[in-house]
Design an enzyme around this catalytic site. Structure first.
Site, PDB file in Angstrom:
ATOM      1  CB  THR A  14      45.400  62.264 -73.562  1.00 26.24           C
ATOM      2  OG1 THR A  14      45.424  60.876 -73.862  1.00 26.24           O
ATOM      3  CG2 THR A  14      45.973  62.506 -72.187  1.00 26.24           C
ATOM      4  CB  VAL A  15      45.627  67.116 -74.988  1.00 29.53           C
ATOM      5  CG1 VAL A  15      45.754  68.604 -74.702  1.00 29.53           C
ATOM      6  CG2 VAL A  15      46.962  66.424 -74.788  1.00 29.53           C
ATOM      7  CE  LYS A 106      55.397  65.696 -79.445  1.00 26.68           C
ATOM      8  NZ  LYS A 106      54.854  65.153 -78.230  1.00 26.68           N
ATOM      9  N   GLY A 188      52.095  53.527 -69.204  1.00 26.68           N
ATOM     10  CA  GLY A 188      51.449  54.418 -70.162  1.00 26.68           C
ATOM     11  C   GLY A 188      52.234  55.697 -70.428  1.00 26.68           C
ATOM     12  CD  GLU A 191      53.254  58.045 -77.625  1.00 32.01           C
ATOM     13  OE1 GLU A 191      52.214  57.583 -78.106  1.00 32.01           O
ATOM     14  OE2 GLU A 191      53.275  59.032 -76.867  1.00 32.01           O
ATOM     15  CG  ASP A 202      58.830  63.917 -77.875  1.00 29.43           C
ATOM     16  OD1 ASP A 202      57.727  64.221 -78.369  1.00 29.43           O
ATOM     17  OD2 ASP A 202      59.168  64.256 -76.730  1.00 29.43           O
ATOM     18  CE  LYS A 206      57.911  67.245 -76.261  1.00 25.92           C
ATOM     19  NZ  LYS A 206      57.952  66.129 -75.303  1.00 25.92           N
ATOM     20  N   GLY A 303      50.504  64.558 -69.930  1.00 27.82           N
ATOM     21  CA  GLY A 303      49.356  64.177 -69.106  1.00 27.82           C
ATOM     22  C   GLY A 303      48.163  65.062 -69.404  1.00 27.82           C
TER      23      GLY A 303
END
Ligand code: NAP
Ligand code: HSE
Length: 431
Positions: A14-15, A106, A188, A191, A202, A206, A303
């Site tokens: 994706t990234v 991260k 989406g 996960e 998560d 961060k 995204g």
């Protein structure tokens, strides 16, 4: 001065795809801003036959990491493969070879920041990680550079899009946690295994990154208090609204005389607070500094293109530093060693929902249980009757977590108390 800066990508998911697209699409603008052309030279993937939806030159993909990190045409290595290993080994190898590194990872930065920064310093390379927190929101560079004049004493962030989406759906449509989670997976956002999102881990990673920078002291991940949103029921959201609050999963960091508070948990937040207006998958970070006062940074936390926006900005900065011959200048900012404040000392107000026997004297017994531990109640409201039981909601005044826990142990043990349905901290009110 090199005629161009070569980029090696570790990962084209994706990234990575977003990074490739932006570097192609905005090539002329990026060259003008960086002072030189910036071009992708080699890309590491697991499966070179997978369709990528990109027009890639012949021989661009490889499955051998050496083809990327040892390529003399590559000066900046972009790690967008995820996971701690082998990403960490690959990044350390790139730094050892004198390549600047940009990462969106991260997990790796939160768990191995010290080692990574030491390597970047040793080899005189840049190590940038803007996309690792809150995707497209420029918060890392803001804390390190734009707010460098301030003593920062508080950060509050909505830094997980999946949980913010779930809580928004529960609040707007009154759906259950499970129904909102299923919807987030279908779209989406979450996960396939959403545990890291919904259990708060998560957000904790961060927070470790944000708090270490904001308070100039490395925060060990295992010292962050973490609680997820799975226990939040539609009733909690409804009663919170009636009391003038919304429920959000917040990452909270605060400097206090007893140490740094670092915690991730659901909170009741006053509906007038700026973070209360952050809905759906959006992220925001609210920062209080002694000079700047209150600031808030808002945007898309995930995204393809929003995340790649942050990654490519880091690549441009790394390219500029290479051109000027000064990579490695903005290194680790953890130059102090402050303790983490133990949770029993952390003070908060609390919302408590109980199911109790519906008969005279019950409220008095509960109030005594709290009073004996010096937990002062701001309000007690009977919300509902369910058969023989009454549902009551209590809100406390500020109290240390240790005292609240001791009181709750007593209250939970009362025969008239059938269930402690939820206990949620109330935050975001001026002290
Ligand atoms: P992704 O879609 O799963 O892509 C991972 C890419 O890395 C794939 O191209 C994969 O190759 C490659 N890869 C993984 N392990 C590999 C290995 N051992 N050897 C070679 N190649 C390997 O992941 P993503 O969503 O782009 O996320 C990348 C990073 O960005 C993660 O650290 C994530 O936390 C972070 N991030 C993501 C977002 C987001 O919105 N997705 C937002 C912020 C931060 P194949 O394609 O061949 O399988
Ligand atoms: N799973 C993360 C989220 C993705 O929902 O915010 C971005 O790190």
């Amino acid at each position: 001065m090199p005629a161009e800066i070569g980029v090696g990508l570790l990962g084209l998911g994706t990234v990575g795809r977003g990074v490739y697209r932006i570097l192609e699409q905005n090539a002329a603008l990026i060259a003008a801003r960086a002072g030189t052309a910036v071009r992708v030279r080699r890309i590491l993937v697991r499966d070179p036959h997978k369709p990528r939806g990109l027009d890639l030159p012949e021989g661009m993909l490889t499955t051998r990491v050496e083809d990327v990190v040892a390529d003399p045409r590559v000066q900046v290595v972009v790690e967008v493969m995820g996971g701690v290993r082998p990403a960490l080994d690959y990044v350390l190898e790139a730094l050892r070879r004198g390549k600047s590194v940009v990462t969106a990872n991260k997990d790796m930065v939160a768990e191995h920041g010290r080692e990574l920064f030491a390597a970047a310093e040793r080899y005189g390379c840049d190590l940038f990680f803007e996309a690792s927190v809150a995707g497209g929101i420029p918060i890392i560079r803001t804390l390190k550079a734009s707010l460098a004049a301030n003593r920062i004493y508080q950060i509050m962030g909505i830094v997980n899009g999946t949980t913010n989406y779930i809580l928004t759906r529960m609040s707007r449509e009154g759906v259950s946690f499970q129904a909102a989670l299923t919807e987030a997976q279908r779209l989406g956002y979450a996960e396939a295994d959403p545990a890291a999102d919904v259990e708060g881990h998560d957000a904790a990673r961060k927070l470790v990154i944000l708090a270490s920078i904001a308070f100039n002291s490395r925060i060990p991940l295992e010292q962050v208090y973490v609680e997820g949103i799975a226990r939040i029921a539609p009733e909690d959201i409804r009663y919170a609204r009636e009391l003038g609050y919304v429920i959000k999963l917040l990452a909270l960091g605060k400097e206090t005389p007893e140490g740094i508070e670092v915690r991730v948990h659901p909170v009741l937040l006053p509906s007038r607070h700026p973070l209360a207006a952050v809905h759906d998958v959006f992220n925001a970070v609210f920062v209080r500094g002694d000079a700047v006062g209150e600031t808030m940074f808002y945007g898309r936390g995930a995204g393809e293109l929003p995340t790649a926006s942050a990654v490519v900005a880091d690549v441009i900065d790394a390219a500029r530093d290479i051109l000027r011959g000064v990579p490695g200048m903005i290194g680790c900012t953890c130059f102090e060693n402050k303790p983490v404040k133990p949770m029993p000392l952390v003070e908060s107000r609390y919302y408590i929902r109980l199911l109790v026997d519906d008969r005279p004297g019950v409220l008095a017994a509960i109030a005594r249980g709290f009073g004996d531990h010096r937990v002062s109640l701001a309000s007690v409201i009977q919300k509902n009757t369910i058969g023989e039981l009454a549902e009551i909601v209590l809100v406390t005044h500020r109290v240390a977590e240790g005292a609240l826990r001791a009181a709750m142990a007593v209250v939970e043990g009362l025969t008239v108390v059938k269930q402690v349905a939820n206990v949620i901290r109330v935050e975001g009110e001026e002290e």
